[in-house]
Design a protein around this motif. Structure first.
Motif, PDB file in Angstrom:
ATOM      1  N   ILE A 122       0.821  -1.200   0.000  1.00 28.02           N
ATOM      2  CA  ILE A 122       0.000   0.000   0.000  1.00 28.02           C
ATOM      3  C   ILE A 122       0.860   1.257   0.000  1.00 28.02           C
ATOM      4  N   ASP A 123       0.375   2.266  -0.668  1.00 24.43           N
ATOM      5  CA  ASP A 123       0.989   3.592  -0.627  1.00 24.43           C
ATOM      6  C   ASP A 123       0.243   4.357   0.473  1.00 24.43           C
ATOM      7  N   THR A 124       0.852   4.410   1.654  1.00 18.67           N
ATOM      8  CA  THR A 124       0.166   4.984   2.817  1.00 18.67           C
ATOM      9  C   THR A 124      -0.191   6.452   2.613  1.00 18.67           C
ATOM     10  N   ASP A 125       0.643   7.173   1.883  1.00 19.77           N
ATOM     11  CA  ASP A 125       0.324   8.581   1.624  1.00 19.77           C
ATOM     12  C   ASP A 125      -0.956   8.707   0.802  1.00 19.77           C
ATOM     13  N   LYS A 126      -1.100   7.850  -0.211  1.00 16.31           N
ATOM     14  CA  LYS A 126      -2.292   7.899  -1.068  1.00 16.31           C
ATOM     15  C   LYS A 126      -3.547   7.478  -0.298  1.00 16.31           C
ATOM     16  N   VAL A 127      -3.435   6.439   0.515  1.00 18.28           N
ATOM     17  CA  VAL A 127      -4.594   5.994   1.292  1.00 18.28           C
ATOM     18  C   VAL A 127      -5.008   7.078   2.279  1.00 18.28           C
ATOM     19  N   GLY A 128      -4.036   7.695   2.930  1.00 18.84           N
ATOM     20  CA  GLY A 128      -4.339   8.802   3.828  1.00 18.84           C
ATOM     21  C   GLY A 128      -4.990   9.962   3.095  1.00 18.84           C
ATOM     22  N   GLU A 129      -4.501  10.236   1.880  1.00 17.88           N
ATOM     23  CA  GLU A 129      -5.075  11.303   1.061  1.00 17.88           C
ATOM     24  C   GLU A 129      -6.525  10.984   0.695  1.00 17.88           C
ATOM     25  N   VAL A 130      -6.789   9.737   0.334  1.00 14.20           N
ATOM     26  CA  VAL A 130      -8.161   9.322   0.022  1.00 14.20           C
ATOM     27  C   VAL A 130      -9.055   9.538   1.241  1.00 14.20           C
ATOM     28  N   GLY A 131      -8.577   9.148   2.399  1.00 17.52           N
ATOM     29  CA  GLY A 131      -9.343   9.344   3.623  1.00 17.52           C
ATOM     30  C   GLY A 131      -9.634  10.813   3.893  1.00 17.52           C
ATOM     31  N   ARG A 132      -8.634  11.644   3.734  1.00 14.88           N
ATOM     32  CA  ARG A 132      -8.829  13.083   3.947  1.00 14.88           C
ATOM     33  C   ARG A 132      -9.792  13.660   2.917  1.00 14.88           C
ATOM     34  N   ASP A 133      -9.671  13.228   1.660  1.00 13.16           N
ATOM     35  CA  ASP A 133     -10.576  13.716   0.614  1.00 13.16           C
ATOM     36  C   ASP A 133     -12.019  13.285   0.882  1.00 13.16           C
ATOM     37  N   LEU A 134     -12.195  12.040   1.323  1.00 15.50           N
ATOM     38  CA  LEU A 134     -13.542  11.574   1.671  1.00 15.50           C
ATOM     39  C   LEU A 134     -14.115  12.394   2.815  1.00 15.50           C
ATOM     40  N   GLU A 136      -7.240   5.303   9.219  1.00 13.42           N
ATOM     41  CA  GLU A 136      -6.719   4.339  10.198  1.00 13.42           C
ATOM     42  C   GLU A 136      -5.843   3.290   9.507  1.00 13.42           C
ATOM     43  N   ILE A 137      -6.265   2.840   8.341  1.00 15.76           N
ATOM     44  CA  ILE A 137      -5.460   1.863   7.592  1.00 15.76           C
ATOM     45  C   ILE A 137      -4.114   2.480   7.213  1.00 15.76           C
ATOM     46  N   ALA A 138      -4.137   3.717   6.745  1.00 14.20           N
ATOM     47  CA  ALA A 138      -2.878   4.385   6.390  1.00 14.20           C
ATOM     48  C   ALA A 138      -1.975   4.501   7.616  1.00 14.20           C
ATOM     49  N   ARG A 139      -2.558   4.844   8.760  1.00 20.39           N
ATOM     50  CA  ARG A 139      -1.777   4.964   9.988  1.00 20.39           C
ATOM     51  C   ARG A 139      -1.179   3.613  10.379  1.00 20.39           C
ATOM     52  N   LEU A 140      -1.988   2.554  10.289  1.00 24.48           N
ATOM     53  CA  LEU A 140      -1.500   1.218  10.636  1.00 24.48           C
ATOM     54  C   LEU A 140      -0.352   0.792   9.725  1.00 24.48           C
ATOM     55  N   PHE A 141      -0.523   1.013   8.441  1.00 23.18           N
ATOM     56  CA  PHE A 141       0.521   0.624   7.498  1.00 23.18           C
ATOM     57  C   PHE A 141       1.798   1.419   7.722  1.00 23.18           C
ATOM     58  N   ALA A 142       1.644   2.689   8.047  1.00 19.61           N
ATOM     59  CA  ALA A 142       2.819   3.544   8.198  1.00 19.61           C
ATOM     60  C   ALA A 142       3.586   3.256   9.483  1.00 19.61           C
ATOM     61  N   THR A 143       2.919   2.700  10.496  1.00 21.35           N
ATOM     62  CA  THR A 143       3.561   2.562  11.802  1.00 21.35           C
ATOM     63  C   THR A 143       3.805   1.121  12.226  1.00 21.35           C
ATOM     64  N   SER A 144       3.541   0.158  11.360  1.00 25.88           N
ATOM     65  CA  SER A 144       3.747  -1.225  11.797  1.00 25.88           C
ATOM     66  C   SER A 144       4.284  -2.083  10.665  1.00 25.88           C
ATOM     67  N   ASP A 145       4.684  -3.271  11.033  1.00 24.83           N
ATOM     68  CA  ASP A 145       5.158  -4.254  10.061  1.00 24.83           C
ATOM     69  C   ASP A 145       3.942  -4.931   9.452  1.00 24.83           C
ATOM     70  N   GLN A 192      -2.439  -7.625   8.926  1.00 23.35           N
ATOM     71  CA  GLN A 192      -3.296  -7.751   7.750  1.00 23.35           C
ATOM     72  C   GLN A 192      -4.734  -8.088   8.139  1.00 23.35           C
ATOM     73  N   ARG A 193      -4.891  -8.915   9.180  1.00 25.52           N
ATOM     74  CA  ARG A 193      -6.245  -9.201   9.671  1.00 25.52           C
ATOM     75  C   ARG A 193      -6.905  -7.931  10.201  1.00 25.52           C
ATOM     76  N   LYS A 194      -6.125  -7.090  10.879  1.00 24.25           N
ATOM     77  CA  LYS A 194      -6.648  -5.830  11.408  1.00 24.25           C
ATOM     78  C   LYS A 194      -7.147  -4.947  10.270  1.00 24.25           C
ATOM     79  N   VAL A 195      -6.391  -4.861   9.189  1.00 27.06           N
ATOM     80  CA  VAL A 195      -6.810  -4.075   8.030  1.00 27.06           C
ATOM     81  C   VAL A 195      -8.084  -4.656   7.431  1.00 27.06           C
ATOM     82  N   GLN A 196      -8.134  -5.971   7.256  1.00 23.56           N
ATOM     83  CA  GLN A 196      -9.336  -6.604   6.714  1.00 23.56           C
ATOM     84  C   GLN A 196     -10.544  -6.334   7.604  1.00 23.56           C
ATOM     85  N   ASP A 197     -10.357  -6.410   8.915  1.00 24.69           N
ATOM     86  CA  ASP A 197     -11.452  -6.122   9.852  1.00 24.69           C
ATOM     87  C   ASP A 197     -11.917  -4.674   9.734  1.00 24.69           C
TER      88      ASP A 197
END
Length: 130
Positions: free
Chosen positions: A7-19, A88-97, A104-109
């Motif tokens: 995932i591109d965390t910057d893009k996912v975060g941007e999508v979240g902010r745009d939404l 939240e997904i962008a934050r998780l991806f940016a701060t964890s392995d 990955q289960r957390k993201v799916q949930d």
């Protein structure tokens, strides 16, 4: 190619902010404007002799306005839920392995819960739509 989600965390975060921006400045504003414009009720045919056709048309028009405003409010709520999940997904991806199964289960949930909540918000307005 590595296993798992990439995932591109910057893009996912941007999508979240745009939404979130769309939710606050799009759906919410449109719903408020619609409510303000129609606060006076349905006035067409007010000066005509009452007839069943005019009365039925006024009732259906009022129902359509109410459904439209409810749909805008529901989409506002759904956009907010999905925006929060994306951020939240962008934050998780940016701060964890994110190669771990747990992450990955957390993201799916998060995705599953956000979609279910958004569907519930939007679905609640489709019952009895005109």
């Amino acid at each position: 190619m590595p296993d798992g989600v990439q995932i591109d965390t910057d893009k996912v975060g941007e999508v979240g902010r745009d939404l979130q921006t769309d939710a606050e400045s799009g759906f919410a504003v449109a719903a408020d404007r619609g409510a303000s414009l129609h606060r006076h009720g349905v006035e067409f045919a007010a000066r005509l002799t009452p007839s069943s056709a005019a009365t039925e048309a006024k009732i259906r028009y009022a129902q359509a306005l109410a459904n439209t405003e409810a749909n805008l409010r529901a989409h506002h709520a759904a956009a907010g839920v999905l925006a929060g999940a994306a951020q939240e997904i962008a934050r998780l991806f940016a701060t964890s392995d994110m190669t771990s199964a747990h992450a990955q289960r957390k993201v799916q949930d998060l995705i599953h819960d956000a979609v279910r909540a958004a569907d519930a918000a939007v679905g609640s307005t489709t019952d009895g739509a005109v």
